[in-house]
Design an enzyme around this catalytic site. Structure first.
Site, PDB file in Angstrom:
ATOM      1  N   GLY A  40     -39.929  46.035   8.731  1.00 15.36           N
ATOM      2  CA  GLY A  40     -38.913  46.373   7.740  1.00 15.36           C
ATOM      3  C   GLY A  40     -39.312  45.902   6.351  1.00 15.36           C
ATOM      4  O   GLY A  40     -39.251  46.659   5.365  1.00 15.36           O
ATOM      5  N   ASN A  42     -42.331  45.141   5.237  1.00 13.53           N
ATOM      6  CA  ASN A  42     -43.504  45.879   4.741  1.00 13.53           C
ATOM      7  C   ASN A  42     -43.081  47.253   4.201  1.00 13.53           C
ATOM      8  O   ASN A  42     -43.576  47.713   3.164  1.00 13.53           O
ATOM      9  CB  ASN A  42     -44.520  46.086   5.868  1.00 13.53           C
ATOM     10  CG  ASN A  42     -45.049  44.777   6.429  1.00 13.53           C
ATOM     11  OD1 ASN A  42     -44.937  43.740   5.796  1.00 13.53           O
ATOM     12  ND2 ASN A  42     -45.612  44.824   7.626  1.00 13.53           N
ATOM     13  N   GLY A 215     -54.272  58.153  12.565  1.00 10.46           N
ATOM     14  CA  GLY A 215     -55.348  57.292  12.073  1.00 10.46           C
ATOM     15  C   GLY A 215     -56.343  58.076  11.240  1.00 10.46           C
ATOM     16  O   GLY A 215     -55.974  58.776  10.287  1.00 10.46           O
ATOM     17  N   ASP A 240     -58.772  46.149   7.612  1.00 10.61           N
ATOM     18  CA  ASP A 240     -57.652  45.543   8.347  1.00 10.61           C
ATOM     19  C   ASP A 240     -56.535  46.588   8.375  1.00 10.61           C
ATOM     20  O   ASP A 240     -55.991  46.944   7.326  1.00 10.61           O
ATOM     21  CB  ASP A 240     -57.197  44.267   7.625  1.00 10.61           C
ATOM     22  CG  ASP A 240     -56.002  43.602   8.298  1.00 10.61           C
ATOM     23  OD1 ASP A 240     -55.511  44.124   9.316  1.00 10.61           O
ATOM     24  OD2 ASP A 240     -55.554  42.560   7.782  1.00 10.61           O
ATOM     25  N   GLY A 245     -49.391  51.484   8.981  1.00  8.44           N
ATOM     26  CA  GLY A 245     -48.298  52.396   9.356  1.00  8.44           C
ATOM     27  C   GLY A 245     -47.077  52.160   8.480  1.00  8.44           C
ATOM     28  O   GLY A 245     -46.342  53.102   8.152  1.00  8.44           O
ATOM     29  N   ASP A 246     -46.852  50.912   8.105  1.00 10.96           N
ATOM     30  CA  ASP A 246     -45.708  50.590   7.240  1.00 10.96           C
ATOM     31  C   ASP A 246     -45.954  51.086   5.814  1.00 10.96           C
ATOM     32  O   ASP A 246     -45.031  51.578   5.154  1.00 10.96           O
ATOM     33  CB  ASP A 246     -45.471  49.082   7.225  1.00 10.96           C
ATOM     34  CG  ASP A 246     -45.222  48.536   8.624  1.00 10.96           C
ATOM     35  OD1 ASP A 246     -44.637  49.269   9.443  1.00 10.96           O
ATOM     36  OD2 ASP A 246     -45.623  47.393   8.891  1.00 10.96           O
ATOM     37  N   ARG A 285     -57.734  46.694   2.642  1.00  9.06           N
ATOM     38  CA  ARG A 285     -57.360  45.352   2.171  1.00  9.06           C
ATOM     39  C   ARG A 285     -56.807  44.524   3.329  1.00  9.06           C
ATOM     40  O   ARG A 285     -56.309  45.090   4.305  1.00  9.06           O
ATOM     41  CB  ARG A 285     -56.278  45.477   1.091  1.00  9.06           C
ATOM     42  CG  ARG A 285     -56.704  46.293  -0.097  1.00  9.06           C
ATOM     43  CD  ARG A 285     -55.503  46.492  -0.998  1.00  9.06           C
ATOM     44  NE  ARG A 285     -55.857  47.169  -2.229  1.00  9.06           N
ATOM     45  CZ  ARG A 285     -54.969  47.615  -3.103  1.00  9.06           C
ATOM     46  NH1 ARG A 285     -53.681  47.464  -2.886  1.00  9.06           N
ATOM     47  NH2 ARG A 285     -55.360  48.211  -4.199  1.00  9.06           N
ATOM     48  N   GLY A 287     -54.205  41.840   5.287  1.00  5.70           N
ATOM     49  CA  GLY A 287     -52.791  41.494   5.333  1.00  5.70           C
ATOM     50  C   GLY A 287     -51.912  42.733   5.307  1.00  5.70           C
ATOM     51  O   GLY A 287     -52.386  43.850   5.104  1.00  5.70           O
ATOM     52  N   SER A 291     -51.643  44.254   1.162  1.00 10.79           N
ATOM     53  CA  SER A 291     -52.495  45.456   1.189  1.00 10.79           C
ATOM     54  C   SER A 291     -51.787  46.694   0.637  1.00 10.79           C
ATOM     55  O   SER A 291     -52.426  47.731   0.425  1.00 10.79           O
ATOM     56  CB  SER A 291     -52.935  45.741   2.629  1.00 10.79           C
ATOM     57  OG  SER A 291     -51.849  46.226   3.398  1.00 10.79           O
TER      58      SER A 291
HETATM   59  O1  RIB Z   1     -46.686  46.642  11.259  1.00  3.06           O
HETATM   60  C1  RIB Z   1     -47.253  45.392  10.978  1.00  3.06           C
HETATM   61  C2  RIB Z   1     -46.233  44.310  11.209  1.00  3.06           C
HETATM   62  O2  RIB Z   1     -45.924  44.254  12.582  1.00  3.06           O
HETATM   63  C3  RIB Z   1     -46.690  42.920  10.851  1.00  3.06           C
HETATM   64  O3  RIB Z   1     -46.425  42.593   9.507  1.00  3.06           O
HETATM   65  C4  RIB Z   1     -45.971  42.041  11.853  1.00  3.06           C
HETATM   66  O4  RIB Z   1     -45.053  41.168  11.296  1.00  3.06           O
HETATM   67  C5  RIB Z   1     -45.311  43.007  12.840  1.00  3.06           C
HETATM   68  O5  RIB Z   1     -43.988  43.176  12.580  1.00  3.06           O
END
Ligand code: RIB
Length: 305
Positions: A40, A42, A215, A240, A245-246, A285, A287, A291
């Site tokens: 959420g 992200n 992907g 990474d 997806g977020d 990037r 994290g 990222s």
């Molecule tokens: O989609 C990535 C996220 O999945 C990470 O930030 C982690 O916290 C998990 O919720």
């Protein structure tokens, strides 16, 4: 125009490893860092960085991790509707290997306390143009938020991640469903390897538009009764993929919000093209939150394509 994101926030504890440990194995990390995360959170950051006005409905613990996540969300320009609860703030342990594959364990903590939506939270949803949800929040809360959105003509984007069974009547109330292939197979009750076109047909059968992210193969976009459109990925070397997806879902929501918020095939394809570019930047990037690109960065990449 406001986008409300309702969902999880976690503190991500990220270990860079040569390979993800097998059961019973101990490996030494090549490096450690902690980042704001949670699907959420992200997606709220991704939507805000892509230029939308964002309000984030979330539950955080009364702890240092909760303070840090709240501060960083505000710094990202997000208006917070945060409950502070007795449970610890959600956390995630993430291993990232040299091939950019990851493995994640989430402790929901405070996120599990995001139940029984309050009058203020329901009013936020009703006042929004777009509601963005994921599945790290209790399913009855997701269902209640979708019902409130429908009653107020707020459009609903559901990123059905992580993979969980979702009742058909809930899918039928969603405007746009975003899933990866694995999540699509789980929701469509199809065998692994059914093929993305079969999965798309099964899922659009619920009456919603569907984006299946693939992907390096981009994304497949479909609406009920029309031939699907494949949007290619931007070819990049992934470092990474955590939170990619977020980054996609948030950028997609912002692009939809910037347009007419129509969910016809052309609008969805345009928003998916924008989101695909955002995800291409994110995977290069480290994290999750760090990222996520800004609108300017995504537009700069698109100008080169
Ligand atoms: O989609 C990535 C996220 O999945 C990470 O930030 C982690 O916290 C998990 O919720």
């Amino acid at each position: 125009m406001t986008v409300v994101v309702l969902g999880s926030a976690n503190l991500d504890l990220v270990y860079a490893v040569d390979r993800i440990p097998a059961p019973g194995e101990t490996v030494l990390s090549r490096g450690f860092a902690s980042f704001p995360g949670g699907k959420g959170n992200n997606q709220a950051v991704a939507t805000a960085r892509a230029g939308a006005d964002v309000r984030f409905i979330v539950a955080l613990g009364r702890d240092a991790a909760g303070d840090r996540l709240a501060d960083e969300a505000r710094r990202a320009g997000i208006a917070l509707r945060a409950r502070r609860v007795d449970d610890p703030t959600g956390s995630a342990v993430i291993f990232v290997d040299r091939r950019a594959e990851n493995s994640i364990v989430v402790d929901s903590g405070a996120n599990a306390a995001l139940v029984d939506l309050t009058a203020d939270e329901l009013a936020d949803i009703a006042a929004a143009d777009l509601l963005v949800l994921q599945l790290e929040t209790p399913l009855p809360t997701v269902a209640a938020a979708v019902r409130a959105a429908r009653a107020a003509s707020t459009k609903v984007v559901l990123n059905a991640a992580p993979s969980t069974a979702v009742p058909a009547d809930l899918l039928g109330r969603v405007d746009v469903l975003i899933v990866n292939e694995h999540e699509a197979a789980e929701l469509a009750s199809e065998p692994a390897g059914a093929g993305e076109h079969a999965l798309l047909t099964a899922l659009t059968g619920h009456g919603c538009a569907v984006i299946i992210t693939l992907g390096a193969d981009g994304a497949l976009v479909g609406v009920p009764g029309k031939a699907p459109v494949q949007v290619p990925a931007v070819p990049v070397e992934a470092k990474d993929t955590t939170g990619a997806g977020d980054a996609f879902a948030g950028a997609f929501a912002a692009a939809l919000d910037r347009g007419t918020r129509a969910t016809d095939l052309a609008a969805l394809v345009a928003a998916t093209e924008f989101a695909t570019a955002a995800a291409a930047i994110a995977v290069q990037r480290e994290g999750a939150v760090p990222s996520i690109p800004t609108l300017e960065e995504v537009e700069a990449l698109r100008a080169t394509l």
